[in-house]
Design an enzyme around this catalytic site. Structure first.
Site, PDB file in Angstrom:
ATOM      1  CG  LEU A 107      -2.536   7.883  -1.412  1.00 55.75           C
ATOM      2  CD1 LEU A 107      -1.489   7.854  -2.515  1.00 55.75           C
ATOM      3  CD2 LEU A 107      -2.339   9.100  -0.501  1.00 55.75           C
ATOM      4  CB  SER A 108      -1.769   3.717  -0.917  1.00 60.60           C
ATOM      5  OG  SER A 108      -1.062   2.596  -0.441  1.00 60.60           O
TER       6      SER A 108
END
Length: 276
Positions: A107-108
């Protein structure tokens, strides 16, 4: 060096501290079956922030999450590190807790680590999920006004500030008010350190996967929001064009909707990981 002989079991979760390469890494495992899923978190966030996603994933799946050095319960690294070194450390960590082949979701900022891990471990990483992420230093950036808000970890320690900036920073559901974001950040048991945050910023700023994406051969799911101020959706299109075996799932949300709308978005991840 081995896993610390301290395990705290709550329901099906096991917490431990694993020493790899001079780092002491806090790890949480939800025991299940099948290929374990490793979660690589966003910058500055502790593993508790991923609770909504874990709760929405297939309850039978083994899920492994961890705090990178300087976040959550993992002490900061004494020196800066690069993503290749951290990916190597992640591999050693998985070996020490008895995991072989894994799936990886990033994530990210964690998407950068996930890409690097997949590149370095082509036989160990089965499938790859990239959520709200890009190719690092060489990518289509968000607006400078938005990125400036990410230069400090204040949003993790000041929930009022987190709520105030959530809409502009994360887009999607956060535009309806930052209460959900503040609530997620509030569950962190440890806020991490400023030096740890700086190390993460440096690691991301000195790395790019753009030249090597064609060499990442794993089946890859790219999840991107059309209202992501940090990682514009065009980055997903670029990654889709360069990754040999990629599928893009675009949703009308923002940067952290995988957490705030986990019940809606997690089934896409589960379907991808379990399909033949």
């Amino acid at each position: 060096m081995a896993v610390t002989d301290i395990f705290c079991r709550s329901d099906r979760f096991e917490d431990s501290v694993v020493t790899v390469g001079g780092w002491r890494i806090r790890v949480r495992v939800r025991r299940g079956t099948g290929v374990p899923l490793v979660l690589c978190n966003g910058i500055g966030a502790s593993l508790e922030v991923l609770d909504p996603l874990v709760a929405a994933l297939d309850p039978c799946t083994t899920v492994i999450r961890f705090d990178v050095p300087g976040t959550g319960g993992s002490p900061a690294s004494p020196v800066p590190y690069g993503l290749p070194a951290l990916a190597c450390g992640l591999g050693r960590l998985l070996t020490k807790i008895g995991c072989g082949v894994v799936d990886v979701l990033g994530l990210s900022w964690g998407g950068a680590l996930a890409q690097q891990f997949a590149l370095q471990n082509p036989r160990r990483c089965r499938r790859l999920v990239l959520v709200a992420t890009g190719t690092g230093a060489l990518m289509v950036p968000g607006h400078p006004r938005v990125l400036a808000k990410m230069l400090t970890p204040r949003r993790f320690t000041d929930t009022g500030y987190a709520a105030a900036i959530a809409g502009d920073l994360y887009g999607g559901t956060a535009r309806r008010g930052g209460a959900d974001i503040a609530r997620i950040f509030r569950i962190q048991n440890h806020s991490g350190s400023r030096i740890g945050y700086i190390h993460q910023l440096l690691a991301g700023a000195t790395w790019s996967s753009l030249p090597v994406l064609p060499f990442i051969r794993q089946q890859t799911l790219i999840v991107a929001g059309t209202d992501d101020p940090i990682i514009p959706v065009l980055n997903a299109r670029i990654m889709d064009a360069l990754l040999p075996h990629a599928t893009v799932q675009v949703h009308a949300g923002g940067h952290v909707d995988i957490l705030t709308r986990a019940v809606e978005l997690a089934p896409t991840v589960t379907s991808f990981l379990t399909e033949r």
